[in-house]
Design a protein around this motif. Structure first.
Motif, PDB file in Angstrom:
ATOM      1  N   GLY A  59       0.499   9.790  17.388  1.00 22.23           N
ATOM      2  CA  GLY A  59      -0.791  10.206  16.851  1.00 22.23           C
ATOM      3  C   GLY A  59      -0.815  10.175  15.343  1.00 22.23           C
ATOM      4  N   PHE A  60       0.264  10.654  14.701  1.00 22.35           N
ATOM      5  CA  PHE A  60       0.304  10.640  13.247  1.00 22.35           C
ATOM      6  C   PHE A  60       0.306   9.205  12.732  1.00 22.35           C
ATOM      7  N   ALA A  61       0.957   8.318  13.453  1.00 25.14           N
ATOM      8  CA  ALA A  61       0.952   6.905  13.073  1.00 25.14           C
ATOM      9  C   ALA A  61      -0.467   6.354  13.056  1.00 25.14           C
ATOM     10  N   SER A  62      -1.311   6.799  13.981  1.00 21.27           N
ATOM     11  CA  SER A  62      -2.707   6.352  14.000  1.00 21.27           C
ATOM     12  C   SER A  62      -3.433   6.774  12.735  1.00 21.27           C
ATOM     13  N   ALA A  63      -3.175   8.002  12.274  1.00 16.15           N
ATOM     14  CA  ALA A  63      -3.794   8.477  11.037  1.00 16.15           C
ATOM     15  C   ALA A  63      -3.300   7.669   9.837  1.00 16.15           C
ATOM     16  N   VAL A  64      -2.016   7.343   9.826  1.00 16.85           N
ATOM     17  CA  VAL A  64      -1.448   6.538   8.738  1.00 16.85           C
ATOM     18  C   VAL A  64      -2.054   5.142   8.743  1.00 16.85           C
ATOM     19  N   GLU A  65      -2.210   4.561   9.922  1.00 15.81           N
ATOM     20  CA  GLU A  65      -2.802   3.232  10.018  1.00 15.81           C
ATOM     21  C   GLU A  65      -4.271   3.251   9.596  1.00 15.81           C
ATOM     22  N   LEU A  66      -4.975   4.345   9.870  1.00 21.53           N
ATOM     23  CA  LEU A  66      -6.351   4.471   9.411  1.00 21.53           C
ATOM     24  C   LEU A  66      -6.386   4.480   7.885  1.00 21.53           C
ATOM     25  N   ALA A  67      -5.472   5.217   7.263  1.00 19.71           N
ATOM     26  CA  ALA A  67      -5.392   5.218   5.796  1.00 19.71           C
ATOM     27  C   ALA A  67      -5.126   3.810   5.281  1.00 19.71           C
ATOM     28  N   HIS A  68      -4.219   3.115   5.923  1.00 14.99           N
ATOM     29  CA  HIS A  68      -3.911   1.724   5.557  1.00 14.99           C
ATOM     30  C   HIS A  68      -5.169   0.858   5.591  1.00 14.99           C
ATOM     31  N   ASP A  69      -5.951   0.995   6.669  1.00 13.74           N
ATOM     32  CA  ASP A  69      -7.164   0.182   6.812  1.00 13.74           C
ATOM     33  C   ASP A  69      -8.213   0.551   5.765  1.00 13.74           C
ATOM     34  N   MET A  70      -8.326   1.845   5.451  1.00  9.96           N
ATOM     35  CA  MET A  70      -9.300   2.281   4.456  1.00  9.96           C
ATOM     36  C   MET A  70      -8.980   1.693   3.080  1.00  9.96           C
ATOM     37  N   MET A  95       7.869  15.619  13.095  1.00 10.54           N
ATOM     38  CA  MET A  95       6.795  14.815  13.669  1.00 10.54           C
ATOM     39  C   MET A  95       6.288  13.776  12.685  1.00 10.54           C
ATOM     40  N   VAL A  96       6.112  14.183  11.430  1.00  9.55           N
ATOM     41  CA  VAL A  96       5.487  13.316  10.432  1.00  9.55           C
ATOM     42  C   VAL A  96       6.321  12.064  10.157  1.00  9.55           C
ATOM     43  N   LEU A  97       7.606  12.233   9.902  1.00 10.51           N
ATOM     44  CA  LEU A  97       8.432  11.098   9.487  1.00 10.51           C
ATOM     45  C   LEU A  97       8.653  10.078  10.608  1.00 10.51           C
ATOM     46  N   PRO A  98       8.892  10.483  11.852  1.00  9.36           N
ATOM     47  CA  PRO A  98       8.927   9.493  12.935  1.00  9.36           C
ATOM     48  C   PRO A  98       7.587   8.763  13.096  1.00  9.36           C
ATOM     49  N   GLY A  99       6.482   9.460  12.776  1.00  6.37           N
ATOM     50  CA  GLY A  99       5.183   8.793  12.808  1.00  6.37           C
ATOM     51  C   GLY A  99       5.096   7.662  11.803  1.00  6.37           C
ATOM     52  N   LEU A 100       5.730   7.858  10.641  1.00  4.16           N
ATOM     53  CA  LEU A 100       5.754   6.795   9.629  1.00  4.16           C
ATOM     54  C   LEU A 100       6.537   5.585  10.139  1.00  4.16           C
ATOM     55  N   ILE A 109       0.863  -1.183   0.000  1.00  2.00           N
ATOM     56  CA  ILE A 109       0.000   0.000   0.000  1.00  2.00           C
ATOM     57  C   ILE A 109       0.898   1.230   0.000  1.00  2.00           C
ATOM     58  N   ARG A 110       0.694   2.105  -0.981  1.00  3.91           N
ATOM     59  CA  ARG A 110       1.529   3.310  -1.095  1.00  3.91           C
ATOM     60  C   ARG A 110       0.703   4.531  -0.685  1.00  3.91           C
ATOM     61  N   LEU A 111       1.227   5.280   0.283  1.00  3.07           N
ATOM     62  CA  LEU A 111       0.561   6.480   0.778  1.00  3.07           C
ATOM     63  C   LEU A 111       1.353   7.718   0.384  1.00  3.07           C
ATOM     64  N   ALA A 112       0.631   8.756  -0.058  1.00  2.00           N
ATOM     65  CA  ALA A 112       1.243  10.052  -0.352  1.00  2.00           C
ATOM     66  C   ALA A 112       1.177  10.907   0.912  1.00  2.00           C
ATOM     67  N   ILE A 113       2.313  11.324   1.411  1.00  2.00           N
ATOM     68  CA  ILE A 113       2.398  12.004   2.700  1.00  2.00           C
ATOM     69  C   ILE A 113       2.794  13.468   2.520  1.00  2.00           C
ATOM     70  N   ASP A 114       1.969  14.352   3.072  1.00  2.00           N
ATOM     71  CA  ASP A 114       2.306  15.773   3.136  1.00  2.00           C
ATOM     72  C   ASP A 114       3.268  15.943   4.315  1.00  2.00           C
ATOM     73  N   ALA A 115       4.560  15.880   4.031  1.00  2.00           N
ATOM     74  CA  ALA A 115       5.563  15.876   5.098  1.00  2.00           C
ATOM     75  C   ALA A 115       5.677  17.221   5.806  1.00  2.00           C
ATOM     76  N   MET A 116       5.161  18.300   5.218  1.00  2.00           N
ATOM     77  CA  MET A 116       5.300  19.627   5.796  1.00  2.00           C
ATOM     78  C   MET A 116       4.096  20.012   6.642  1.00  2.00           C
ATOM     79  N   GLY A 117       3.085  19.141   6.709  1.00  2.00           N
ATOM     80  CA  GLY A 117       1.876  19.457   7.459  1.00  2.00           C
ATOM     81  C   GLY A 117       2.081  19.356   8.964  1.00  2.00           C
TER      82      GLY A 117
END
Length: 349
Positions: free
Chosen positions: A312-323, A21-26, A6-14
């Motif tokens: 917290g960001f990891a939770s959002a990424v995992e939600l995207a994964h599940d969707m 914060m974003v990249l450690p969440g990944l 599964i490939r996710l497009a990440i807004d790393a500057m958000g």
């Protein structure tokens, strides 16, 4: 059998801290979902600096340099003007539009993300106004609440569509064949509430959609009880309810902290009840349910809270994964098509 990548497009500057914060969440998400890969959009030098300490993320990521970062306080119209050319947010959304990524995750400006997502991905045929859906902790587990801020003020058809969208998400997230769906109102009686809400209730009851069970009206205190699987409202009241719940959770946590440290007896009591407090803290941790979904677009977009941390960001990424894994877009498209068919049959009758 090897899980599909599964490939996710990440807004790393958000978010408030951007790549820090974003990249450690990944990294956190990757441990739990090893089939993930990432397209990272942002300032390349900043991303490479953080990724130097995250070799596992670097190994499964493609970097795309962007020259613009959307400010957290930018108005949607301003964000569209300044960010449609080379912003990290727009490029992440466009990666989904062209089929290079399965979903976009951003912790950036909510209004800007909604405006750009609607412009870039467009609404599904049959969906007039996309909705922002959040997963809400309840006594019985979790429920979905929508809309929590994408649209202010909706009509009857929007509420009916939101019920369909929320039902599809509940089936994808919770694995429920016929989720219980209700309209948020000021009382459970059929005569109460705004005319649009009462009319939506009549349609949902009359059409008897096979994809969900319409349960009538619920009040605000029913959300936390877990009375139903999906609570449908419009963005103004939904956002207020969400922010009130978050504030109440912080207030209770502060009350507990103050009470525990007040006396020696209270501190001793805390030591005895420490496991119970740990379970309570885990249940109320907003990071565990971070991530809201824009529903009704021709692509998956997940909005993370801007002030969250890596967990917290990891939770959002995992939600995207599940969707993606549970084919939310396909489920929504089928349900919206069924909704259009029932409308056409009703009009013909």
């Amino acid at each position: 059998m090897t899980a599909k990548t599964i490939r996710l497009a990440i807004d790393a500057m958000g978010g408030d801290e951007g790549p820090a914060m974003v990249l450690p969440g990944l990294q956190v998400a990757l441990v739990r979902c090893p089939e993930l890969t990432f397209d990272l959009f942002g300032d390349q030098a900043e991303m490479e600096r953080v990724l130097a300490d995250l070799p596992d993320v670097a190994k499964v990521s493609r970097l795309f340099h962007t020259s613009v970062s959307i400010p957290m306080d930018a108005k949607p119209s301003q964000a569209l003007r300044m960010g449609r050319r080379d912003s990290s947010m727009w490029r992440a959304l466009d990666q989904v539009r062209i089929g290079e990524a399965d979903a976009t995750v951003s912790a950036g400006n909510t209004g800007a993300l909604m405006a750009m997502a609607k412009f870039c991905l467009r609404s599904m045929d049959g969906v007039a106004r996309p909705a922002l859906a959040a997963i809400w902790p309840t006594i019985r587990g979790e429920c979905i609440v929508l809309d929590v801020g994408a649209s202010i003020g909706v009509d009857t058809d929007n509420l009916v569509t939101n019920a369909i969208l929320g039902g599809a998400m509940a089936r994808a997230v919770f694995g429920i064949d016929n989720p219980k769906v209700a309209l948020l109102n000021i009382g459970e009686e059929e005569v109460k509430g705004l005319e649009e809400v009462r009319e939506a209730a009549q349609i949902l009851r009359a059409r008897n959609f096979s994809s969900m069970r319409y349960e009538g009206f619920v009040e605000g205190d029913d959300i936390g009880r877990g009375t139903v699987d999906v609570v449908v409202t419009e963005g103004f009241s939904g956002n207020i309810a969400l922010k009130t719940a978050e504030g109440t959770a912080r207030q209770l946590a502060e009350y507990l902290r103050m009470s525990i440290g007040r006396t020696l007896r209270a501190r001793l009591g805390y030591l005895l009840a420490k496991p119970a407090f740990a379970r309570l803290r885990d249940k109320m941790d907003p990071r565990k349910i971070n991530g809201a979904v824009f529903l009704g677009l021709n692509g998956l977009v997940i909005k993370s809270h801007g002030g969250t941390d890596a967990e917290g960001f990891a939770s959002a990424v995992e939600l995207a994964h599940d969707m993606v894994r549970n084919e939310l877009l396909r489920r929504i498209a089928a349900d919206v098509a069924a909704l259009k068919e029932t409308h056409e049959l009703a009009d013909a009758g």
